[in-house]
Write an enzyme that holds these catalytic residues in place. Structure first.
Site, PDB file in Angstrom:
ATOM      1  N   HIS A  29       1.098  -1.196   0.069  1.00  0.00           N
ATOM      2  CA  HIS A  29       0.090   0.012   0.031  1.00  0.00           C
ATOM      3  C   HIS A  29       1.041   1.204  -0.069  1.00  0.00           C
ATOM      4  O   HIS A  29       0.670   1.872  -0.711  1.00  0.00           O
ATOM      5  CB  HIS A  29      -1.157  -0.494   1.006  1.00  0.00           C
ATOM      6  CG  HIS A  29      -1.768  -0.970   1.994  1.00  0.00           C
ATOM      7  ND1 HIS A  29      -1.882  -2.049   2.474  1.00  0.00           N
ATOM      8  CD2 HIS A  29      -3.345  -1.291   0.477  1.00  0.00           C
ATOM      9  CE1 HIS A  29      -2.883  -2.475   2.362  1.00  0.00           C
ATOM     10  NE2 HIS A  29      -3.941  -2.625   0.971  1.00  0.00           N
ATOM     11  N   LYS A  53     -15.365  -7.563   3.833  1.00  0.00           N
ATOM     12  CA  LYS A  53     -14.605  -7.465   5.265  1.00  0.00           C
ATOM     13  C   LYS A  53     -14.586  -7.378   6.485  1.00  0.00           C
ATOM     14  O   LYS A  53     -15.737  -6.438   6.490  1.00  0.00           O
ATOM     15  CB  LYS A  53     -12.713  -6.472   4.861  1.00  0.00           C
ATOM     16  CG  LYS A  53     -13.163  -6.943   3.238  1.00  0.00           C
ATOM     17  CD  LYS A  53     -11.541  -6.021   2.507  1.00  0.00           C
ATOM     18  CE  LYS A  53     -11.517  -6.642   1.163  1.00  0.00           C
ATOM     19  NZ  LYS A  53     -10.180  -5.947   1.356  1.00  0.00           N
ATOM     20  N   ARG A 103      -2.411  -6.773  -7.585  1.00  0.00           N
ATOM     21  CA  ARG A 103      -1.368  -7.376  -7.891  1.00  0.00           C
ATOM     22  C   ARG A 103      -1.036  -8.804  -8.319  1.00  0.00           C
ATOM     23  O   ARG A 103      -0.013  -9.711  -8.605  1.00  0.00           O
ATOM     24  CB  ARG A 103      -1.352  -8.013  -5.864  1.00  0.00           C
ATOM     25  CG  ARG A 103      -1.240  -7.542  -5.647  1.00  0.00           C
ATOM     26  CD  ARG A 103      -1.444  -8.078  -3.463  1.00  0.00           C
ATOM     27  NE  ARG A 103      -3.000  -7.842  -3.516  1.00  0.00           N
ATOM     28  CZ  ARG A 103      -3.107  -9.138  -2.647  1.00  0.00           C
ATOM     29  NH1 ARG A 103      -2.974  -9.448  -2.233  1.00  0.00           N
ATOM     30  NH2 ARG A 103      -4.643  -9.035  -3.670  1.00  0.00           N
ATOM     31  N   SER A 139      -2.896  -7.529   2.874  1.00  0.00           N
ATOM     32  CA  SER A 139      -3.777  -7.585   4.325  1.00  0.00           C
ATOM     33  C   SER A 139      -4.543  -8.359   4.946  1.00  0.00           C
ATOM     34  O   SER A 139      -4.168  -9.056   6.237  1.00  0.00           O
ATOM     35  CB  SER A 139      -4.478  -5.956   3.979  1.00  0.00           C
ATOM     36  OG  SER A 139      -3.710  -4.797   4.079  1.00  0.00           O
TER      37      SER A 139
END
Length: 154
Positions: A29, A53, A103, A139
């Protein structure tokens, strides 16, 4: 760390927003924010609520954690907490573009759908690919391992 380039006189200033749940904020990040600083005049790290989440901390606590790792000399970067649509934040705060890090191809497919929606709402998205050595860091993985994020050096 990179340094922001000089801007042409009379050029319109462009503000960007980098939204995410940032639970926790990782070296990947930080690298995206650092590279976005070179592309845009201002970058807002937008700590958002994602109903899918379940973060370990509320958005204000996550925003404070992000602020704590940003280098103080990055004066063009701010952090804000937000619980609405990213495009609504952009309209309300005159932000011209959304920045998203990707990613892998799975990220790209998911982000592309969000980018298409945001484009239809008038806010384009710029994708920044992860540096290869940071592409494996997520994360979720960091949180599940119960470890501190890797070095936050960009």
């Amino acid at each position: 760390m990179s340094t922001s380039t000089a801007r042409a006189p009379g050029r319109v200033r462009v503000r960007a927003v980098y939204p995410g749940s940032f639970d926790p904020f990782t070296a990947g990040h930080l690298n995206v924010v650092d590279r976005a600083r070179d592309l845009f005049d201002e970058v807002v790290v937008l700590v958002a609520v994602n109903s899918i989440k379940h973060p370990g901390a509320d958005q204000e606590e996550r925003a404070a954690a992000v602020r704590a790792v940003l280098p103080v000399e990055w004066t063009s970067v701010t952090v804000a907490a937000w619980s609405g649509l990213t495009s609504a934040y952009c309209r309300r705060h005159e932000v011209g573009v959304i920045v998203r890090g990707v990613r892998n191809t799975t990220d790209l497919q998911n982000e592309y759908q969000l980018a298409a929606m945001n484009q239809s709402l008038g806010v384009p998205t710029v994708f920044l690919p992860a540096r290869p050595e940071l592409a494996v860091v997520s994360s979720t993985a960091v949180r599940m391992l119960g470890e501190r994020p890797p070095s936050t050096r960009p």
